[in-house]
Design a protein around this motif. Structure first.
Motif, PDB file in Angstrom:
ATOM      1  N   LYS A 123       1.004  -1.180  -0.083  1.00  0.00           N
ATOM      2  CA  LYS A 123       0.049  -0.025   0.088  1.00  0.00           C
ATOM      3  C   LYS A 123       0.736   1.336   0.045  1.00  0.00           C
ATOM      4  O   LYS A 123       0.598   2.131  -0.748  1.00  0.00           O
ATOM      5  N   LYS A 124       1.898   1.287   0.617  1.00  0.00           N
ATOM      6  CA  LYS A 124       2.782   2.494   0.876  1.00  0.00           C
ATOM      7  C   LYS A 124       3.547   2.671  -0.458  1.00  0.00           C
ATOM      8  O   LYS A 124       4.072   3.904  -0.929  1.00  0.00           O
ATOM      9  N   LEU A 125       3.755   1.495  -1.288  1.00  0.00           N
ATOM     10  CA  LEU A 125       4.342   1.811  -2.652  1.00  0.00           C
ATOM     11  C   LEU A 125       3.493   2.818  -3.517  1.00  0.00           C
ATOM     12  O   LEU A 125       4.130   3.220  -4.494  1.00  0.00           O
ATOM     13  N   GLN A 126       2.262   2.861  -3.076  1.00  0.00           N
ATOM     14  CA  GLN A 126       1.527   3.664  -3.986  1.00  0.00           C
ATOM     15  C   GLN A 126       1.072   4.858  -3.398  1.00  0.00           C
ATOM     16  O   GLN A 126       0.075   5.754  -3.792  1.00  0.00           O
ATOM     17  N   ASP A 127       1.625   5.126  -2.182  1.00  0.00           N
ATOM     18  CA  ASP A 127       1.318   6.328  -1.424  1.00  0.00           C
ATOM     19  C   ASP A 127       1.938   7.613  -2.282  1.00  0.00           C
ATOM     20  O   ASP A 127       2.805   7.665  -3.190  1.00  0.00           O
ATOM     21  N   ASP A 128       1.090   8.689  -1.872  1.00  0.00           N
ATOM     22  CA  ASP A 128       1.521   9.821  -2.681  1.00  0.00           C
ATOM     23  C   ASP A 128       2.856  11.042  -2.292  1.00  0.00           C
ATOM     24  O   ASP A 128       3.333  11.659  -2.800  1.00  0.00           O
ATOM     25  N   VAL A 129       3.133  10.394  -0.787  1.00  0.00           N
ATOM     26  CA  VAL A 129       4.448  10.879  -0.503  1.00  0.00           C
ATOM     27  C   VAL A 129       5.552  10.064  -0.969  1.00  0.00           C
ATOM     28  O   VAL A 129       5.696   8.810  -0.724  1.00  0.00           O
ATOM     29  N   LEU A 130       6.436  10.743  -1.574  1.00  0.00           N
ATOM     30  CA  LEU A 130       7.648  10.232  -1.830  1.00  0.00           C
ATOM     31  C   LEU A 130       8.588   9.332  -1.076  1.00  0.00           C
ATOM     32  O   LEU A 130       9.065   8.339  -1.233  1.00  0.00           O
ATOM     33  N   VAL A 131       8.747   9.870   0.182  1.00  0.00           N
ATOM     34  CA  VAL A 131       9.336   9.558   1.098  1.00  0.00           C
ATOM     35  C   VAL A 131       8.927   7.918   1.466  1.00  0.00           C
ATOM     36  O   VAL A 131       9.762   6.960   1.843  1.00  0.00           O
ATOM     37  N   LYS A 132       7.861   7.894   1.651  1.00  0.00           N
ATOM     38  CA  LYS A 132       7.128   6.815   2.253  1.00  0.00           C
ATOM     39  C   LYS A 132       7.260   5.495   0.895  1.00  0.00           C
ATOM     40  O   LYS A 132       7.488   4.605   1.197  1.00  0.00           O
TER      41      LYS A 132
END
Length: 495
Positions: free
Chosen positions: A123-132
């Motif tokens: 799920k975090k691979l598709q996050d809008d936050v680049l750091v995540k």
């Protein structure tokens, strides 16, 4: 005599099925013989918790009577006979069951926690936050590095497409994290390798190479490593070879500025070997400077065996053989490898290259003879590995056929001259009769020359063996050895 049997077998209950099936009047047989319930039955039986026993005993008149006694009463009776032994066995079994049950419950809990973590990472691979996203890619790289099940789980959860999508980002750190995560997902998993290519990874990596002339060396190294991993799958070889990846790999291998690391050169060389296995990729290799580089680098033991492997694939097509034969001193370079007694693998590959080229071209055979191949082949037929001996013998056979044809053609040309005089004699206007009669001696002279080469090679090899064994030098050559070698003939050669 009393005989006791347990009667607490797992219960079997007939339950009605759900509403949809109950209307049909069907029943379902439900049993509690799962692994966990079965262990519980054993646990309860051993602990004698509330179970009963049928006890049979013989009456005086011969009839058999039965009665039900509580388990605790029977246990007390047994303990009065063997209290210590029974208690010890029961306690040990109880401890084992408790331990196994706790281990299985712990394992199930850990698997559930791992699955939850994998889902969270994807799920975090598709996050809008680049750091995540970058942190999630690094986590995938770490978890998939040495865990085959984690690679399969991430692929099933859909981690590959978002990782490939990260290659379009401007941040080099995110590209590197994504590339190494994809690399680890493909380790030992052909299905993941195929899915990574289908997701457009090759196109995106080449786009990075072409769009940035001053590409980050770390990004370039990660791309080379991915080409190596993906090219191991046969279905990917043609896609990668025809995509334009070969010039990039050769550039990292050639590296005239000496900027690349030793590891990236080895990865590039191995990737080129994988791609050269397909003959359709060889023309793309010939368009680069790879063949000159491989021949010039012969002698570097870290490169030589892999370079010879690539050349062994290149000679599979006529254009490849032509590229090798036209390179200056190419035959002298490859023939020199035949003398590397400490590297049987290199000898086998070099003999294969020479055998393939000798089989196809008379011109190449003549160039090999001029480069001094005969003595090296004769030595290999005696000292080489089994495969090298067969290939060396095959090359010698081809060269021998050429020589016999030349002698036969010379003899037939000379004998076709006008004949004058009687039927039993003739004169040749060009050659004298003595020269014509001497043609038959050419073959015997060649045999004598071969014999001398064999004798010389045997003596040299015996000296080498003695030196390795640290024996006195005056033992070689002995009179006995000379008598053995003097009796050998050219017929002993494996032609």
């Amino acid at each position: 005599m009393v005989k006791c049997e347990r009667n607490n077998v797992g219960s079997v209950v007939f339950d009605r099925v759900s509403t949809s099936t109950a209307s049909c009047g069907n029943f379902r047989l439900r049993t509690s013989f799962s692994a966990a319930s079965f262990r519980k039955k054993i646990f309860d039986a051993v602990s004698c918790s509330g179970s009963f026993h049928y006890c049979y005993h013989h009456d005086g008149d011969g009839t058999v009577a039965s009665e039900i006694k509580p388990a605790s009463e029977i246990v007390n009776e047994r303990q009065s006979v063997r209290p210590k032994r029974s208690n010890a066995k029961s306690q040990k079994l109880l401890d084992l069951l408790r331990l196994e049950s706790s281990q299985e419950s712990r394992q199930e809990t850990e698997e559930e926690e791992d699955l939850e973590e994998f889902i969270c990472v994807v799920k975090k691979l598709q996050d809008d936050v680049l750091v995540k996203r970058r942190a999630a890619a690094s986590r995938v790289r770490l978890l998939a590095k040495e865990d085959a099940e984690a690679r399969e789980t991430f692929a099933v959860l859909g981690a590959i497409p978002p990782l490939v999508g990260m290659l379009d980002l401007e941040d080099d750190e995110s590209k590197i994290a994504s590339l190494y995560a994809l690399l680890n997902l493909g380790i030992g998993n052909d299905m993941n390798k195929a899915d990574i290519v289908k997701a457009g990874t090759v196109h995106k990596m080449l786009k990075l190479i072409e769009s940035d002339n001053s590409i980050n060396p770390c990004v370039s190294e990660a791309i080379v490593a991915n080409f190596l991993g993906l090219s191991a799958l046969d279905t990917n070889k043609l896609v990668i070879g025809s995509s334009g990846a070969i010039p990039f790999l050769v550039k990292n291998l050639y590296d005239p500025d000496k900027k690349g690391s030793s590891q990236v050169k080895q990865d590039a060389l191995r990737a080129l070997y994988n791609l050269s296995i397909f003959p359709s990729n060889v023309p793309f290799i010939l368009e680069t400077k790879l063949i000159p580089f491989l021949l010039n680098s012969m002698g570097d033991m870290e490169v030589s065996e892999r370079a010879l492997s690539i050349l062994s694939n290149v000679v599979s097509i006529p254009e490849g053989r032509e590229a090798i034969s036209t390179f200056p001193d190419s035959f002298a370079i490859v023939i020199d490898v035949l003398n590397w007694g400490d590297s049987p693998g290199c000898q086998e590959k070099a003999s294969y290259i020479l055998m393939a080229m000798a089989h196809k071209s008379y011109r190449d055979r003549q160039a090999m003879i001029e480069a001094g191949i005969s003595s090296a082949l004769l030595e290999l037929t005696l000292l080489g590995s089994t495969l090298t001996q067969k290939r060396a013998s095959r090359i010698l056979q081809i060269l021998r056929v050429d020589k016999e044809k030349e002698i036969s053609e010379d003899y037939s040309w000379n004998s076709s001259a006008p004949i004058c005089g009687g039927s039993s004699s003739f004169t040749n206007p060009i050659l004298g009769s003595a020269e014509v009669e001497g043609l038959d001696d050419l073959v015997s002279e060649e045999k004598n020359a071969v014999k001398q080469l064999v004798l010389q090679s045997l003596q040299n090899n015996m000296r080498r063996i003695v030196r390795r064994a640290n024996l006195p030098q005056d033992l070689v050559p002995s009179d006995h050895f000379k008598s053995l070698t003097s009796s050998s003939t050219s017929r002993s050669l494996p032609f």
